[in-house]
Design a protein around this motif. Structure first.
Motif, short mmCIF file in Angstrom:
data_model
loop_
_atom_site.label_atom_id
_atom_site.label_comp_id
_atom_site.label_asym_id
_atom_site.label_seq_id
_atom_site.Cartn_x
_atom_site.Cartn_y
_atom_site.Cartn_z
N ASP A 1 25.86 5.78 -34.16
CA ASP A 1 26.09 7.23 -34.21
C ASP A 1 24.83 8.00 -33.84
O ASP A 1 24.89 9.06 -33.20
N GLU A 2 23.66 7.47 -34.20
CA GLU A 2 22.40 8.11 -33.83
C GLU A 2 22.15 8.00 -32.33
O GLU A 2 21.64 8.93 -31.70
N PHE A 3 22.56 6.87 -31.78
CA PHE A 3 22.41 6.68 -30.33
C PHE A 3 23.27 7.68 -29.56
O PHE A 3 22.83 8.23 -28.53
N GLN A 4 24.46 7.96 -30.03
CA GLN A 4 25.32 8.93 -29.37
C GLN A 4 24.70 10.32 -29.36
O GLN A 4 24.76 11.04 -28.36
N LYS A 5 24.06 10.69 -30.46
CA LYS A 5 23.40 12.00 -30.53
C LYS A 5 22.24 12.08 -29.53
O LYS A 5 22.04 13.09 -28.87
N ILE A 6 21.50 10.98 -29.43
CA ILE A 6 20.36 10.94 -28.51
C ILE A 6 20.83 11.03 -27.07
O ILE A 6 20.23 11.74 -26.24
N LYS A 7 21.91 10.34 -26.75
CA LYS A 7 22.46 10.42 -25.38
C LYS A 7 22.81 11.85 -25.01
O LYS A 7 22.58 12.28 -23.87
N ASN A 8 23.36 12.57 -25.96
CA ASN A 8 23.74 13.95 -25.68
C ASN A 8 22.52 14.84 -25.46
O ASN A 8 22.57 15.78 -24.66
N ILE A 9 21.44 14.54 -26.15
CA ILE A 9 20.21 15.33 -25.98
C ILE A 9 19.61 15.08 -24.60
O ILE A 9 19.22 16.01 -23.89
N ILE A 10 19.52 13.81 -24.22
CA ILE A 10 18.92 13.46 -22.93
C ILE A 10 19.83 13.83 -21.77
O ILE A 10 19.37 14.21 -20.69
N GLY B 1 0.78 -1.24 0.00
CA GLY B 1 0.00 0.00 0.00
C GLY B 1 0.80 1.28 0.00
O GLY B 1 0.24 2.38 -0.08
N VAL B 2 2.13 1.18 0.07
CA VAL B 2 2.98 2.38 0.13
C VAL B 2 3.86 2.47 -1.11
O VAL B 2 4.56 1.51 -1.47
N VAL B 3 3.83 3.61 -1.81
CA VAL B 3 4.75 3.86 -2.92
C VAL B 3 6.05 4.39 -2.33
O VAL B 3 6.10 5.48 -1.76
N ILE B 4 7.09 3.60 -2.45
CA ILE B 4 8.39 3.94 -1.87
C ILE B 4 9.23 4.78 -2.83
O ILE B 4 9.99 5.65 -2.42
N LYS B 5 9.04 4.53 -4.11
CA LYS B 5 9.84 5.23 -5.13
C LYS B 5 9.02 5.35 -6.41
O LYS B 5 8.33 4.43 -6.80
N ASP B 6 9.12 6.50 -7.06
CA ASP B 6 8.46 6.71 -8.35
C ASP B 6 9.26 7.77 -9.09
O ASP B 6 9.01 8.97 -8.93
N GLU B 7 10.23 7.34 -9.88
CA GLU B 7 11.15 8.26 -10.55
C GLU B 7 11.00 8.19 -12.06
O GLU B 7 10.60 7.17 -12.61
N SER B 8 11.36 9.27 -12.73
CA SER B 8 11.28 9.32 -14.19
C SER B 8 12.33 10.31 -14.71
O SER B 8 12.95 11.05 -13.93
N PHE B 9 12.51 10.33 -16.01
CA PHE B 9 13.42 11.28 -16.63
C PHE B 9 12.90 12.71 -16.47
O PHE B 9 11.69 12.93 -16.34
N ASP B 10 13.83 13.66 -16.46
CA ASP B 10 13.46 15.07 -16.42
C ASP B 10 12.58 15.41 -17.63
O ASP B 10 12.94 15.12 -18.78
N TRP B 11 11.43 15.99 -17.37
CA TRP B 11 10.46 16.21 -18.45
C TRP B 11 10.98 17.18 -19.52
O TRP B 11 10.64 17.05 -20.71
N LYS B 12 11.83 18.12 -19.13
CA LYS B 12 12.36 19.07 -20.11
C LYS B 12 13.29 18.37 -21.10
O LYS B 12 13.25 18.65 -22.31
N ASN B 13 14.12 17.45 -20.58
CA ASN B 13 14.99 16.68 -21.46
C ASN B 13 14.17 15.77 -22.38
O ASN B 13 14.50 15.59 -23.57
N MET B 14 13.10 15.19 -21.83
CA MET B 14 12.25 14.32 -22.64
C MET B 14 11.53 15.12 -23.73
O MET B 14 11.37 14.63 -24.85
N ASP B 15 11.10 16.32 -23.41
CA ASP B 15 10.43 17.16 -24.40
C ASP B 15 11.38 17.51 -25.54
O ASP B 15 11.00 17.47 -26.72
#
Length: 281
Positions: free
Chosen positions: A171-180, A73-87
């Protein structure tokens, strides 16, 4: 000594073709009698957990690959990526979506572009290839994910994302990592699909291993008294943070190198037999 027993879902607790084996309710009943605690530890978001798993009424859950922890019944953790980076990431991907297949996973919903829809549908087609019509129907009924191109419906503020799946070139993955933000992410899994490289990205500090450590601290259980069952690469951190790691017979080859022992597949009642062998039930 009572144990905390943690179960991955897909390929471990549950077979995609046949569902949860009949031995599992018996396992839960016997574990309760011996005062062991049972928990789920899955890469799925809470909204993507299958109905037959929900019916087991297991009250301890690590979901989203470690981003979400729930206990009695207790949520101990609920984390996500920063919404600005995701946008920022989402907008950049809209311009090149024909080159990169992508899905974004929140607790309740998955957003995917057409490339991801095509790949995931083909994966399911291959899984069903040798099934009977009855088995194929059961497989489809057990699907909790809707495979549709709904990528443009995503809104970063409204849908916190805990996992990103990409099928692209390095190479596309590297670009995405830099964005996030390279400092904010880790790879939960990687592999290959046709001419694509596959990357499963989670937030740094939110893998299954970190979640187990946090759960044990909350429950005041020593990690040496935990037993983890898994079958995939994303279960490696789970094994590292548990007292004992048990891999299913059909597990990923890399996971097997981290396992303390190997048990039978789900439909061979692997979890039940392994706990019996260890005199835990």
């Amino acid at each position: 000594m009572a144990k905390l027993i943690l179960l991955d879902i897909d390929g471990t607790l549950r077979d995609e073709r046949f569902g949860v084996p009949e031995s599992i309710p018996k396992v839960l009943k016997l574990c309760k009698k011996r005062h062991h605690k049972i928990g789920l530890c899955t890469g799925r978001g809470i909204g993507m957990i299958q109905d037959d798993v929900k019916k087991l009424n297991i009250e301890t859950l690590i979901a989203g690959g470690g981003s979400y922890i729930f206990h009695e019944g207790v949520v101990i953790k609920d984390e996500s990526f920063d919404w600005k980076n995701m946008d920022k990431f989402w907008n950049s991907l809209l311009m090149i979506e024909t080159k990169i297949a992508c899905s974004l996973e929140s607790n309740e919903k998955i957003f995917m572009n057409q490339g991801a829809v095509d790949i995931l549908n083909e994966m399911n087609r291959r899984k069903c290839k040798n099934l009977t019509n009855e088995q194929r129907q059961f497989f489809k009924q057990g699907q909790t994910i809707i495979y549709e191109n709904n990528f443009k419906q995503f809104h970063a503020r409204l849908h916190p994302i805990h996992k990103i799946c990409l099928w692209c070139q390095p190479d596309e993955f590297q670009k995405i990592k830099n964005i996030i933000g390279v400092q904010n992410i880790v790879l939960a899994q990687k592999g290959n699909w046709g001419h694509y490289h596959y990357y499963e990205i989670i937030k740094k500090g939110s893998n299954k291993g970190n979640a187990i450590e946090q759960l044990c601290e909350y429950m005041e259980i020593d990690r040496k008294d935990t037993i983890a069952f898994g079958d995939g690469k994303n279960d490696i951190d789970m094994f590292k943070s548990s007292g004992i790691g048990i891999a299913m017979r059909n597990s990923d080859a890399e996971l097997l190198t981290f396992a303390d022992s190997v048990c039978e597949t789900p439909m061979e009642d692997g979890i039940y037999k392994e706990l019996k062998r260890r005199s835990l039930i």
